[in-house]
Scaffold this motif. Sequence first.
Motif, PDB file in Angstrom:
ATOM      1  N   ARG A 179       3.901  -5.952   3.107  1.00  0.00           N
ATOM      2  CA  ARG A 179       3.731  -6.931   4.187  1.00  0.00           C
ATOM      3  C   ARG A 179       3.603  -8.317   3.558  1.00  0.00           C
ATOM      4  NH1 ARG A 179      -0.903  -5.530   8.203  1.00  0.00           N
ATOM      5  NH2 ARG A 179       0.712  -6.163   9.673  1.00  0.00           N
ATOM      6  N   SER A 206       0.853  -1.182   0.000  1.00  0.00           N
ATOM      7  CA  SER A 206       0.000   0.000   0.000  1.00  0.00           C
ATOM      8  C   SER A 206       0.881   1.221   0.000  1.00  0.00           C
ATOM      9  CB  SER A 206      -0.868  -0.058   1.260  1.00  0.00           C
ATOM     10  OG  SER A 206      -1.230   1.223   1.672  1.00  0.00           O
ATOM     11  N   GLU A 207       0.402   2.301  -0.585  1.00  0.00           N
ATOM     12  CA  GLU A 207       1.256   3.482  -0.642  1.00  0.00           C
ATOM     13  C   GLU A 207       0.417   4.734  -0.584  1.00  0.00           C
ATOM     14  OE1 GLU A 207       2.132   1.745  -4.033  1.00  0.00           O
ATOM     15  OE2 GLU A 207       0.955   3.005  -5.369  1.00  0.00           O
ATOM     16  N   LEU A 208       1.074   5.810  -0.232  1.00  0.00           N
ATOM     17  CA  LEU A 208       0.427   7.109  -0.311  1.00  0.00           C
ATOM     18  C   LEU A 208       1.188   7.934  -1.318  1.00  0.00           C
ATOM     19  CD1 LEU A 208      -0.803   8.488   3.077  1.00  0.00           C
ATOM     20  CD2 LEU A 208      -2.080   7.565   1.152  1.00  0.00           C
ATOM     21  N   HIS A 221       8.538   6.339  13.588  1.00  0.00           N
ATOM     22  CA  HIS A 221       7.455   5.779  14.413  1.00  0.00           C
ATOM     23  C   HIS A 221       6.916   4.453  13.884  1.00  0.00           C
ATOM     24  CE1 HIS A 221       5.384   8.001  11.233  1.00  0.00           C
ATOM     25  NE2 HIS A 221       4.354   7.213  11.444  1.00  0.00           N
ATOM     26  N   VAL A 261      10.749  11.359  10.152  1.00  0.00           N
ATOM     27  CA  VAL A 261       9.285  11.384  10.017  1.00  0.00           C
ATOM     28  C   VAL A 261       8.701   9.980   9.887  1.00  0.00           C
ATOM     29  CG1 VAL A 261       9.043  13.706   9.083  1.00  0.00           C
ATOM     30  CG2 VAL A 261       9.442  11.819   7.516  1.00  0.00           C
ATOM     31  N   PRO A 264       1.192  -1.438  10.637  1.00  0.00           N
ATOM     32  CA  PRO A 264       0.801  -0.667  11.825  1.00  0.00           C
ATOM     33  C   PRO A 264       2.017   0.048  12.424  1.00  0.00           C
ATOM     34  CG  PRO A 264      -0.019  -2.922  11.946  1.00  0.00           C
ATOM     35  CD  PRO A 264       0.950  -2.871  10.801  1.00  0.00           C
ATOM     36  N   PHE A 265       1.778   1.222  13.015  1.00  0.00           N
ATOM     37  CA  PHE A 265       2.867   1.962  13.640  1.00  0.00           C
ATOM     38  C   PHE A 265       3.543   1.078  14.685  1.00  0.00           C
ATOM     39  CE2 PHE A 265       0.188   6.039  12.946  1.00  0.00           C
ATOM     40  CZ  PHE A 265       0.481   5.993  11.598  1.00  0.00           C
ATOM     41  N   SER A 283      -4.561  -6.320   6.861  1.00  0.00           N
ATOM     42  CA  SER A 283      -4.453  -4.911   6.477  1.00  0.00           C
ATOM     43  C   SER A 283      -3.261  -4.713   5.543  1.00  0.00           C
ATOM     44  CB  SER A 283      -4.280  -4.049   7.723  1.00  0.00           C
ATOM     45  OG  SER A 283      -3.946  -2.731   7.349  1.00  0.00           O
ATOM     46  N   PRO A 284      -3.398  -3.857   4.519  1.00  0.00           N
ATOM     47  CA  PRO A 284      -2.247  -3.597   3.647  1.00  0.00           C
ATOM     48  C   PRO A 284      -1.276  -2.569   4.229  1.00  0.00           C
ATOM     49  CG  PRO A 284      -4.157  -2.397   2.841  1.00  0.00           C
ATOM     50  CD  PRO A 284      -4.617  -3.178   4.040  1.00  0.00           C
ATOM     51  N   MET A 285      -1.631  -1.977   5.357  1.00  0.00           N
ATOM     52  CA  MET A 285      -0.785  -0.941   5.949  1.00  0.00           C
ATOM     53  C   MET A 285      -0.017  -1.485   7.140  1.00  0.00           C
ATOM     54  SD  MET A 285      -3.925   1.693   5.879  1.00  0.00           S
ATOM     55  CE  MET A 285      -3.304   3.079   6.833  1.00  0.00           C
TER      56      MET A 285
END
Lengths: 528, 164
Positions: free
Chosen positions: B58, B41-43, B89, B86, B69-70, B65-67
């Motif tokens: 992942r 996943s990307e932004l 985290h 940045v 987690p922090f 989830s494709p993201m």
Amino acid sequence: MALAMKSAGITLGTGYPGTPSTEILENFSARGGRAQWAPNEKVAFEVALGAAYGGARSVVTMKHVGVNVAADPLFTAAYTGVPAALILISADDPGMASSQNEQDNRHYAVAAGLPMIEPSDSQEAHDFFLHAVAVSERWHIPVLFRMTTRVCHSKTIVNTGLRQELAAPAPPAYVRSIMERVMIPAYARPAHRKLRQKLAEIAKSNETSPLNTRTSGVRTLGIISSGIAAMHAREVAPDASFLKLGTTYPLPMRIIRDFAESVDRCVVVEEGDPYLADSIRAAGVPVHAKPDMYRFGELNVGRVKRILANDTSPEEPVPSGKPPQLCKGCPHRVVFEAFRDLGCIVAGDIGCYTLGVLPPFEAMDTCVSMGASITVGLGLRHVLPREQAVKVASVIGDSTFAHSGLSGLVEMVYNPPATGHVVVIVDNGTTAMTGQQEHPGTGRTLDHEPTGKLVFEDIARAMGIKEVHVIDPLKEEGEFARLLAETLAKEQPAVLITRRACLLAAARIRAYEQRALQGKEACNADGK
Amino acid sequence: MPTGSDVVNVVIAGLGGQGVIKASDILADVAFRAGYDVKKSELHGMSQRGGSVSSDVRFGKKVWSPMVPFGCADYLVVLSSDQLEVNRHVLKEGGVTLSAELVDVSRLASPRCINVALLGALSAHLEFPEELWNAAIRSGFPEKLHDMNITAFQFGRTCTKTQQ
Ligand SMILES: Cc1ncc(C[n+]2csc(CCOP(=O)(O)OP(=O)(O)O)c2C)c(N)n1
Ligand code: SF4
């Protein structure tokens, strides 16, 4: 999506670029599908609607705010229905990765009365699309296919072998059906009743739809979810009982009620507005909704964990990355330096050039929706005291001008402010913001082939605007600022066009132009 | 390598135009070729103007989830060192950072290969067979860029000093 569109036999895909929807048509075209960019979403929707009336399966793609532009025909198309499939793909952007608002387009399904389908990963995007085509043709109704940023901009494995069989499309042909297609009140009244009838039938069918899946787990926690939120939730609570909804309008209330009754605590996990929770509660089924703070921004595993724990303590802020900036050497820079130096009040618009709002320019005062620069600028001119009114300018990109700037120019000619007005069209020869798509002003189609071209200065002159100037903003230093100051002083309706290719697109644009030239020469040679 | 319900989490971060997305595509392709479930996943969107870009990959037996987690990233690959803070985290405790300084850019055919060179450095931590990497790199680039990127990848594999 593109793959599914190909295998569903979509005859025409149309749309207007907008993150995160843009890549669908580009990939459909790359796979040999017929895809075209429309000047805006309303046009795109209507072209797709016409194609569907003609018996061809069609798709129209846009970002969430695009549906606002297309809303007028959308609501009435729900009444007329369609003989062949028409799928509207709306790509919503919770969290506003690249948008001006985070509106939740699930409300459109309810408001317009259109069945809605929501995938949660790439596999479902593929499979659910084929299902959407089947629903559209079974009930002769347009279907709203709602995606979100994290479904659009993620890649997950797709197995095409599992796909359900879809009937082959019938060849396009016009079959007259005046009462269904001509929405005079006498025909629209029964059409509305028929729409509600269809929705009641679809609601019933959704109760047994394979798009809604129930996973049994512990009795102590049940989760109702849809879209990407369902993926986060499965990760956070692997032992919970799950109801994942793929048909989110009309909602299958019977299975929702059954599910809620089967667990001790039923939580609705959804991104954006509390659409599912409100609808389910309104049907008299008690469920827990997320605390209101999770209505803002996108969800992720950490936030879903908090929702399930009903944790409303303040969230730790995520460090923000480096904001985008106008590229060094971007032709837009000159324009915003001039606005800044002349102390203009700038009614702005949407595109790369919106970054003119940031330092070192800070030369934009409003930005609301595409096309609003010209019209908001006119409104300001009408009412501001003279010494302020004469400083108002509007700035609009070339793609945005083709999208919705034309009617603003008409307004300027028809209701000119006493102090005139200055519209600056920053023409960089592409839709830079969304990844360099073509538009009517470039004279090239979606796949970069030559076609008819909209010439902005000719249009402005034809509308009767006398002050029309075209200038290369990088040619001579200070030249644009001089022209802008001069034009402002004339207090006439005026259009200034700064024409210089986007730095990042320039090489590609030259290559397309060369290719077109070679094509033309080859034609000429053949003709001899 | 992931076993059971474990998932390996990689975040690749950098600036628009550096090839963050390309690197994550190649990594996801390798994991796919190795038979794992993989999500990416990307932004992006406003990325062409040098703003921050990051992409999550992942893989494991089953990924939801494709993201990432922090606080859960096993690896943070940073193409531009100003993007380290940045993104810090996302790292889990003891997670590994692979930052641009690891690679001596002057030894690459082009500074643009930094993304693939850092994949080389990452590959030293993951047990994927080298031929899967080569295949993924080949399918991710046009032919004329194959040699240059395979060489950058090989060079990256030798740059294994890591920060935590
Ligand atoms: C209704 C609507 N549709 C689409 C978009 C997405 N979008 C924002 S600006 C833009 C066009 C930008 O192109 P242009 O006006 O040529 O400016 P540039 O980025 O090239 O400077 C698009 C497609 C949007 N914000 N709203
Ligand atoms: S992408 Fe093009 S239009 Fe956008 S800031 Fe860069 S040079 Fe300017």
